[in-house]
Motif scaffolding. Structure first.
Motif, PDB file in Angstrom:
ATOM      1  N   TYR A 153       0.837  -1.201   0.000  1.00 19.89           N
ATOM      2  CA  TYR A 153       0.000   0.000   0.000  1.00 19.89           C
ATOM      3  C   TYR A 153       0.872   1.252   0.000  1.00 19.89           C
ATOM      4  CZ  TYR A 153      -3.844  -3.120   1.201  1.00 19.89           C
ATOM      5  OH  TYR A 153      -4.779  -4.125   1.177  1.00 19.89           O
ATOM      6  N   ARG A 167      -3.885   0.800  -2.495  1.00 22.48           N
ATOM      7  CA  ARG A 167      -3.129  -0.439  -2.730  1.00 22.48           C
ATOM      8  C   ARG A 167      -2.453  -0.290  -4.081  1.00 22.48           C
ATOM      9  NH1 ARG A 167      -6.909  -5.225  -3.379  1.00 22.48           N
ATOM     10  NH2 ARG A 167      -6.860  -4.611  -5.572  1.00 22.48           N
ATOM     11  N   THR A 170      -0.164  -6.655  -5.468  1.00 24.29           N
ATOM     12  CA  THR A 170      -0.539  -7.903  -4.805  1.00 24.29           C
ATOM     13  C   THR A 170       0.376  -9.000  -5.330  1.00 24.29           C
ATOM     14  OG1 THR A 170      -2.867  -7.203  -4.659  1.00 24.29           O
ATOM     15  CG2 THR A 170      -2.402  -9.545  -4.369  1.00 24.29           C
ATOM     16  N   CYS A 182     -10.383  -1.894   0.077  1.00 25.86           N
ATOM     17  CA  CYS A 182      -9.508  -3.026   0.388  1.00 25.86           C
ATOM     18  C   CYS A 182      -9.845  -3.655   1.735  1.00 25.86           C
ATOM     19  CB  CYS A 182      -8.049  -2.579   0.395  1.00 25.86           C
ATOM     20  SG  CYS A 182      -7.468  -1.976  -1.206  1.00 25.86           S
ATOM     21  N   ARG A 185      -7.935  -2.409   4.943  1.00 31.08           N
ATOM     22  CA  ARG A 185      -7.969  -0.974   5.257  1.00 31.08           C
ATOM     23  C   ARG A 185      -7.687  -0.699   6.732  1.00 31.08           C
ATOM     24  NH1 ARG A 185     -11.351   2.614   7.502  1.00 31.08           N
ATOM     25  NH2 ARG A 185     -11.312   4.771   6.709  1.00 31.08           N
TER      26      ARG A 185
END
Length: 274
Positions: A153, A167, A170, A182, A185
């Motif tokens: 993030y 973000r 991944t 997300c 969060r």
């Protein structure tokens, strides 16, 4: 909520603006700032030493333009990540030079502390690091243990508070999404609050901090950790709210006469033109 700025303010952009620069330009125009895309690092006479300048762009462009616009460029110290308590990094990190790192004979992750001239990545050992005139032995680098970040993030921080966030990756792949969308969060904001409370005095008032959920295969656990810190005036916004990102950028690269005393230690010296 966005932060109001004087109507005389303007935003300078580099010759080849990226998508973040374009989003910031749209946001700047909405709030009444003039947007000045420059064809080169040469600043027009009408803007030179003008009051109210700001910029978004790369380090070379910014270093030259800042001298003509009398801008203060805020950035974290090269050794900020290496000095963080282990509870926030969860890995050993050392600030050294490229010449010293070339002597290592173990796998390592190597990245420049701020400029992106050297490609950050995992190197099998120091012999794999570049060794030519573009990368002199004295080039500062951060060397760390190799970790796997499951998700990462980007936090745009203003006055030790997360002002905008997104973000951006991944499993090492680009995957932007607004923080509010997300699942992590709450965990991201909790980790960031503890970090920024503990380290507020060691960062400029406007900065970007990347954090992530790391996995340790040897221990079989997952934990939050700081990835790195960067200059807000040279950071991709990904899916963060551009109006809020602009607030951080304007503070991070603004007029010297507005520089707060606490930020004086985090200014980049301008590059003389010519």
């Amino acid at each position: 909520m966005t932060i109001a700025v004087p109507v005389a303010d303007f935003l300078v952009l580099p010759p080849r603006p990226d998508s973040t620069a374009e989003l910031l330009a749209e946001s700047a125009r909405r709030r009444g700032l003039a947007v000045e895309p420059l064809p080169s690092s040469a600043v027009p006479a009408r803007l030179r030493r003008a009051v109210g300048g700001h910029l978004y762009g790369g380090p070379i462009f910014a270093g030259v333009v800042a001298a003509d616009l009398d801008l203060a460029l805020l950035e974290p110290a090269d050794d900020w990540l290496a000095r963080l308590p282990y509870e926030y990094t969860r890995r050993d990190i050392t600030l050294t030079t490229l010449g010293e790192a070339r002597w290592s004979r173990t796998p390592m992750f190597v990245k420049p502390p701020r400029d992106k001239t050297l490609t950050a990545g995992v190197y099998a050992d120091g012999t794999r690091l570049p060794g030519n005139e573009r990368y002199p032995a004295g080039t500062p680098v951060l060397v760390s243990e190799i970790v796997t970040f499951l998700v990462e993030y980007r936090l745009f921080v203003l006055d030790a508070t997360v002002h905008a966030a997104s973000r951006y990756a991944t499993n090492g792949r680009l995957d932007p999404a607004p923080l509010d969308a997300c699942a992590h969060r709450a965990a991201v904001l909790d980790f960031a609050a503890g970090l920024l409370d503990a380290c507020a005095d060691s960062l400029p008032s406007a900065v970007v901090v990347d954090v992530g959920l790391a996995s340790n295969a040897d221990r079989g656990d997952e934990h939050w950790a700081v990835v790195e810190a960067n200059m807000a005036w040279f950071s991709t916004s990904y899916a963060a709210n551009p109006d809020q990102v602009l607030d951080v950028v304007l503070r991070a690269a603004g007029p010297c006469h507005r520089l707060a005393p606490r930020d004086q230690a985090f200014t980049r010296p301008p590059t003389p033109a010519g």
